[in-house]
Design an enzyme around this catalytic site. Structure first.
Site, PDB file in Angstrom:
ATOM      1  N   TYR A  28      26.774  44.698  42.143  1.00  0.00           N
ATOM      2  CA  TYR A  28      27.587  43.616  42.703  1.00  0.00           C
ATOM      3  C   TYR A  28      26.782  42.703  43.629  1.00  0.00           C
ATOM      4  CZ  TYR A  28      31.597  45.290  40.291  1.00  0.00           C
ATOM      5  OH  TYR A  28      32.446  45.634  39.277  1.00  0.00           O
ATOM      6  N   GLN A  73      41.065  35.928  35.791  1.00  0.00           N
ATOM      7  CA  GLN A  73      40.477  37.268  35.842  1.00  0.00           C
ATOM      8  C   GLN A  73      39.066  37.182  36.411  1.00  0.00           C
ATOM      9  OE1 GLN A  73      41.418  39.481  31.911  1.00  0.00           O
ATOM     10  NE2 GLN A  73      41.714  37.323  31.449  1.00  0.00           N
ATOM     11  N   ASN A  74      38.572  35.954  36.561  1.00  0.00           N
ATOM     12  CA  ASN A  74      37.186  35.786  37.000  1.00  0.00           C
ATOM     13  C   ASN A  74      37.068  36.046  38.493  1.00  0.00           C
ATOM     14  OD1 ASN A  74      36.742  35.072  34.390  1.00  0.00           O
ATOM     15  ND2 ASN A  74      36.589  32.874  34.778  1.00  0.00           N
ATOM     16  N   HIS A  77      41.736  39.879  39.622  1.00  0.00           N
ATOM     17  CA  HIS A  77      40.724  40.945  39.633  1.00  0.00           C
ATOM     18  C   HIS A  77      39.805  40.875  40.846  1.00  0.00           C
ATOM     19  CE1 HIS A  77      41.150  41.626  34.974  1.00  0.00           C
ATOM     20  NE2 HIS A  77      42.143  42.154  35.668  1.00  0.00           N
ATOM     21  N   CYS A  90      37.341  46.226  53.422  1.00  0.00           N
ATOM     22  CA  CYS A  90      37.029  47.419  54.196  1.00  0.00           C
ATOM     23  C   CYS A  90      37.972  48.548  53.813  1.00  0.00           C
ATOM     24  CB  CYS A  90      37.132  47.135  55.697  1.00  0.00           C
ATOM     25  SG  CYS A  90      36.778  48.624  56.666  1.00  0.00           S
ATOM     26  N   CYS A 104      31.878  46.793  59.209  1.00  0.00           N
ATOM     27  CA  CYS A 104      33.014  45.875  59.039  1.00  0.00           C
ATOM     28  C   CYS A 104      33.172  45.058  60.324  1.00  0.00           C
ATOM     29  CB  CYS A 104      34.277  46.677  58.758  1.00  0.00           C
ATOM     30  SG  CYS A 104      35.797  45.705  58.871  1.00  0.00           S
ATOM     31  N   ALA A 149      34.901  26.004  25.723  1.00  0.00           N
ATOM     32  CA  ALA A 149      35.846  25.594  26.763  1.00  0.00           C
ATOM     33  C   ALA A 149      35.492  24.226  27.339  1.00  0.00           C
ATOM     34  CB  ALA A 149      35.864  26.645  27.875  1.00  0.00           C
TER      35      ALA A 149
END
Ligand code: BJW
Length: 244
Positions: free
Chosen positions: A63, A102-103, A120, A128, A147, A230
């Site tokens: 990520y 959903q992106n 999503h 946190c 955090c 698209a």
């Protein structure tokens, strides 16, 4: 499409295909939706709470890399057209547009859309797990930063993984109930509950339109399918809707 004058409320579902021409990879490759690989891992094996519990460094690294990458990308003609529709439709018709994406990138917002529901989650948020706070987050999480709200080192990507409940389902179903038109753009129809929205919308009385490079898994549920990139299909459809 006939009967355009009856259309007031529009729900638009977008998927990875909308961002593909901005250089963000889709999740599933090929006509039958085989999984894409990241360092030998299927997305289904990285995007789960179990994967995170088993190997948090692997998941955070995945990520961190993608959070950094989206910040180098720009919205394409499809995002810009949807932004224009979102800003102009209410003034023109008194109806509403809701973009359910959903992106997890922010290209709809940077393309000028105002009302975007990220079912999503979002790459540019950290969540946190200790105090439930959300923070805008553009840097890495791999070093376990504290955090800002509670100081615990419990931040994780604010991403809905497999087996977790997508966000704001009540708002989505509320909008589907009011929708006259449901439009699905650049999503394979492989992941539920989003893949079921076309059926839901249809049963609730909406017309249904699919814009995609190739037919999605739920293609038979659409009243109309238009095939192509698209960046071409979406501006053309928005011009039709706005009469410009
Ligand atoms: C172009 C283009 C161009 C390309 N122009 N087009 C068995 C049956 C039914 C359900 C399940 C089941 N087993 C498990 C489940 C549930 C599970 C699920 O659906 N699994 C499936 C694999 C079967 N779902 C869940 O767990 C969800 N939660 C849940 O169900 O909770 C319970 C619940 C039930 C009912 C109501 C409410 C709650 C959570 C799903 C979380 C998904 N998360 C991910 C990862 C996060 C993001 C990240 O890590 O970065 O979200 S998975 C990944 O797939 C990502 C996407 O949002 C999602 C959808 O993918 P998308 O957008 O469709 O992309 P692709 O790559 O699949 O398709 C791209 C499309 O673009 C293609 O069609 C191309 O043709 C097109 N395209 N270039 C136009 N230029």
């Amino acid at each position: 499409m006939g009967g355009m004058s009856h259309i007031r409320n529009i729900v638009i579902l977008t998927g990875a295909g909308v961002s593909a021409e901005s250089g963000i990879d889709t999740f599933r490759a090929g006509a039958n939706g085989g999984p894409s690989l990241w360092e030998q891992h299927r997305v289904e094996d990285v995007a789960t709470p179990e994967a995170y519990a088993r190997d948090p460094d692997l998941v955070l690294r995945f990520y961190d890399m993608r959070r950094a990458a989206i910040q180098t990308k720009e919205p394409n003609a499809a995002h810009l057209a949807l932004g224009r529709l979102d800003r102009e439709w209410a003034r023109k018709t008194g109806g509403q547009v809701l973009i359910v994406t959903q992106n997890v990138d922010d290209l709809h917002e940077r393309g000028g859309a105002v009302d975007v529901l990220h079912m999503h989650g979002e790459h540019l948020n950290a969540w946190c797990a200790a105090c439930d706070a959300r923070h805008r987050w553009t840097g890495p999480l791999i070093q376990r930063p504290p955090c800002p709200a509670c100081d615990e080192a419990a931040l994780r990507p604010d991403i809905v993984w497999f087996g977790e409940m997508p966000y704001r389902m009540d708002d989505i179903f509320g909008a589907l109930r009011e929708a006259d038109l449901f439009v699905s753009i650049g999503t394979s129809g492989a992941v539920y509950p989003a893949a079921g929205f076309v059926r839901n919308a249809r049963e609730l009385g909406a017309r249904t339109l699919e814009l995609n490079l190739e037919r999605s898994q739920g293609s038979a549920w659409f009243d109309e399918t238009r095939l192509g990139p698209a960046s071409e299909l979406v501006p053309a459809w928005v011009d039709e809707m706005l009469g410009s």
